[in-house]
Scaffold this active site. Structure first.
Site, PDB file in Angstrom:
ATOM      1  N   LYS A 185       0.844  -1.198   0.000  1.00 24.81           N
ATOM      2  CA  LYS A 185       0.000   0.000   0.000  1.00 24.81           C
ATOM      3  C   LYS A 185       0.881   1.251   0.000  1.00 24.81           C
ATOM      4  O   LYS A 185       2.076   1.175   0.291  1.00 24.81           O
ATOM      5  CB  LYS A 185      -0.910   0.005   1.230  1.00 24.81           C
ATOM      6  CG  LYS A 185      -1.631  -1.299   1.492  1.00 24.81           C
ATOM      7  CD  LYS A 185      -2.621  -1.705   0.415  1.00 24.81           C
ATOM      8  CE  LYS A 185      -3.289  -3.002   0.830  1.00 24.81           C
ATOM      9  NZ  LYS A 185      -4.304  -3.495  -0.078  1.00 24.81           N
TER      10      LYS A 185
HETATM   11  C1  LIG Z   1      -5.307  -4.466   0.893  1.00 24.44           C
HETATM   12  C2  LIG Z   1      -6.762  -4.346   0.878  1.00 24.44           C
HETATM   13  C3  LIG Z   1      -7.570  -4.852   1.903  1.00 24.44           C
HETATM   14  C4  LIG Z   1      -7.045  -5.711   3.013  1.00 24.44           C
HETATM   15  O1  LIG Z   1      -5.992  -5.217   3.727  1.00 24.44           O
HETATM   16  P1  LIG Z   1      -5.014  -6.229   4.530  1.00 24.44           P
HETATM   17  O2  LIG Z   1      -4.192  -5.328   5.359  1.00 24.44           O
HETATM   18  O3  LIG Z   1      -4.234  -6.992   3.531  1.00 24.44           O
HETATM   19  O4  LIG Z   1      -5.889  -7.115   5.362  1.00 24.44           O
HETATM   20  C5  LIG Z   1      -8.920  -4.614   1.843  1.00 24.44           C
HETATM   21  N1  LIG Z   1      -9.479  -3.938   0.816  1.00 24.44           N
HETATM   22  C6  LIG Z   1      -8.752  -3.455  -0.187  1.00 24.44           C
HETATM   23  C7  LIG Z   1      -9.431  -2.700  -1.288  1.00 24.44           C
HETATM   24  C8  LIG Z   1      -7.371  -3.658  -0.209  1.00 24.44           C
HETATM   25  O5  LIG Z   1      -6.659  -3.197  -1.254  1.00 24.44           O
END
Ligand SMILES: *Cc1c(COP(=O)(O)O)cnc(C)c1O
Length: 370
Positions: A185
Site C-alpha cells: 500500500k
Molecule cells: C489491501 C486491501 C484490503 C485488506 O488489507 P489487509 O491489510 O491486507 O488485510 C482490503 N481492501 C482493499 C481494497 C485492499 O486493497
C-alpha cells in the site's frame, strides 16, 4: 527486471530513520499497545481529518471491526462493489451478513452511485464503499443516499490513503474509514497493519475494546472480540513513513501523468476526475489484447499485475449468493482488459521510458489491433 513495485528501494531511502525508530521500540521493553501505537493513531487520524484512530492488525480487520461495532450480522445486507480485493466482501460474509453487489463506473472503477438505490432493501444496513487504485468514489452522491435511507457508511480506503474528494481526505466521510498498511500500500509497514479512523466517539470506544478481546479492563471481558492490534514495531515504522507519504504520493502522480501523456491513444489510460486527487496505488491501463501485452512485457523483463482478474460475484466462495456471469457487465469487461504497469516513487525515468517504448513496440507489432 523492472518490478511492479520496489519495496527495497523505498526502504533504502529511509533506512537510517527506520532503524533508529525500531531500535527505540526494541529497547523500550513495550511491544504491544504502547506509546508508538498511541502516537500513530493520533498522527494518522489528524492526517485524515477525523477525531480518533484505532490501530489494528490489518486492513481486513479494520473492515471487520467496523461491521461488528455497528452490530451488522445475520440477516443484514451490505452494499459493496464486485470489483475490489476479496477482503471487502469477505468480511461482510464473515459477520454473517450478505454482500449485495452494485456495478462499477467504467471511468473510476468505483461503485456507480446511480445503481445503489435499486439495490437497497429493508435489510440493508450499510454501504461499504471502496476507493480503488488510489481514487475516491463519488462521496457526495454516496453520502446523500446513505443519509436518505439511514445507512451506515464504511470506507474501504486501503488503497487510497491521502486521496481527496472535494479537498477532503478519504476515510473522513463515512462512519468509519479503514486503512491497510500491507507492504504494497502507499503507506506500508514491514509486515501487516491497519487502522480504523472515525469521528464517532461511540464507535471509537467499541472498536478499541473489540480489537483487544472485548476487554477494557484487564481480564474483564464485556464483548466477544478479537486479538487485532497494531504492534509497536509496525507503529514505529509508520511514524517515519507517514512524514514522507505526501511526497511519495506526489511522485506517484507525476509518474502516472507521464505514462498517460505518452500512452494516450495507444491504450485506455486512467482518468482522474476533476474534484479528486488520485494517489495511484495502481496505474492500470485497459487494452483488448491484455494477456498478450502482459507476456510481451514479461519477456522484456517488465513486471505487470492484474487487479482483478475475477470479479467477486463470480468467485467460488460466493456461489451461494447465486450471482451469474452478466450480472455486472462493467466489472466483468474491465476484469478482462485491465493491466497494472510498474509504478512506485523510486521508478527511474529511463525505466519508465523502457516500459513506454515496449508498449509502443507491441502495439506496432500487433498492427493496429488495440
Ligand atoms: C489491501 C486491501 C484490503 C485488506 O488489507 P489487509 O491489510 O491486507 O488485510 C482490503 N481492501 C482493499 C481494497 C485492499 O486493497
Amino acid at each position: 527486471m523492472i518490478p511492479q513495485l520496489d519495496l527495497k528501494a523505498e526502504y533504502e531511502s529511509v533506512k537510517d530513520e527506520i532503524q533508529k525508530s525500531v531500535h527505540e521500540v526494541l529497547e523500550s521493553g513495550s511491544y504491544v499497545l504502547g506509546n508508538k501505537g498511541k502516537q500513530i493513531e493520533k498522527l494518522l487520524s489528524e492526517y485524515v481529518g477525523t477525531s480518533y484512530g484505532i490501530g489494528v492488525a490489518n486492513g481486513t480487520d479494520a473492515l471487520l471491526l467496523s461491521l461488528e461495532a455497528m452490530s451488522i450480522g445475520n440477516g443484514d445486507e451490505v452494499i459493496t462493489p464486485p470489483f475490489t480485493f476479496f477482503a471487502t466482501a469477505e468480511v461482510i460474509a464473515r459477520v454473517g451478513a450478505k454482500p449485495v453487489f452494485v456495478d462499477i463506473d467504467p471511468i473510476t472503477y468505483n461503485m456507480n452511485p446511480a445503481l445503489i438505490e435499486q439495490a437497497i432493501t429493508k435489510k440493508t444496513k450499510a454501504i461499504m464503499v471502496v476507493h480503488l487504485f488510489g481514487q475516491s468514489a463519488d462521496m457526495e452522491k454516496i453520502m446523500e443516499i446513505a443519509k436518505k435511507y439511514r445507512l451506515k457508511v464504511i470506507e474501504d480506503a486501503c488503497q487510497s490513503i491521502g486521496a481527496t474528494f472535494n479537498g477532503k481526505k478519504v476515510g473522513s466521510f463515512g462512519d468509519t474509514g479503514c486503512f491497510s498498511f500491507f507492504p504494497s500500500k502507499n503507506l506500508g509497514t514491514y509486515g501487516d497493519g491497519g487502522m480504523v479512523v472515525t469521528s464517532d466517539k461511540d464507535l471509537y470506544e467499541k472498536i478499541k475494546v473489540l480489537r483487544n478481546h472485548g476487554s477494557e479492563k484487564k481480564y474483564v471481558h464485556s464483548d466477544i472480540g478479537l486479538n487485532s492490534r497494531l504492534d509497536e514495531i509496525q507503529a514505529a515504522i509508520l511514524e517515519v513513513k507517514l512524514k514522507r507519504l505526501d511526497d511519495w504520493n506526489q511522485k506517484r502522480r507525476e509518474i502516472a501523468n507521464r505514462y498517460s501523456e505518452k500512452l494516450i491513444g495507444l491504450v485506455k489510460t486512467p482518468i482522474t476526475v476533476k474534484n479528486r486527487e488520485h494517489v495511484f496505488n495502481q496505474y492500470s491501463i485497459e487494452t483488448d489484447n491484455r494477456d498478450e501485452l502482459a507476456s510481451y512485457l514479461n519477456h522484456r523483463k517488465i513486471a505487470t499485475g492484474i487487479y482483478y482478474p475475477l470479479p467477486l460475484h463470480l468467485q467460488p466462495a460466493f456461489h451461494g449468493l447465486h450471482y451469474q456471469k452478466g450480472d455486472f457487465p462493467i466489472a466483468e469487461k474491465v476484469s478482462e482488459k485491465i493491466l497494472a504497469l510498474p509504478l512506485y516513487p523510486t521508478l527511474k525515468e529511463y525505466e519508465q521510458d523502457y516500459v513506454i517504448s515496449s508498449i509502443k513496440e507491441f502495439k506496432g507489432d500487433s498492427n493496429g489491433i488495440n
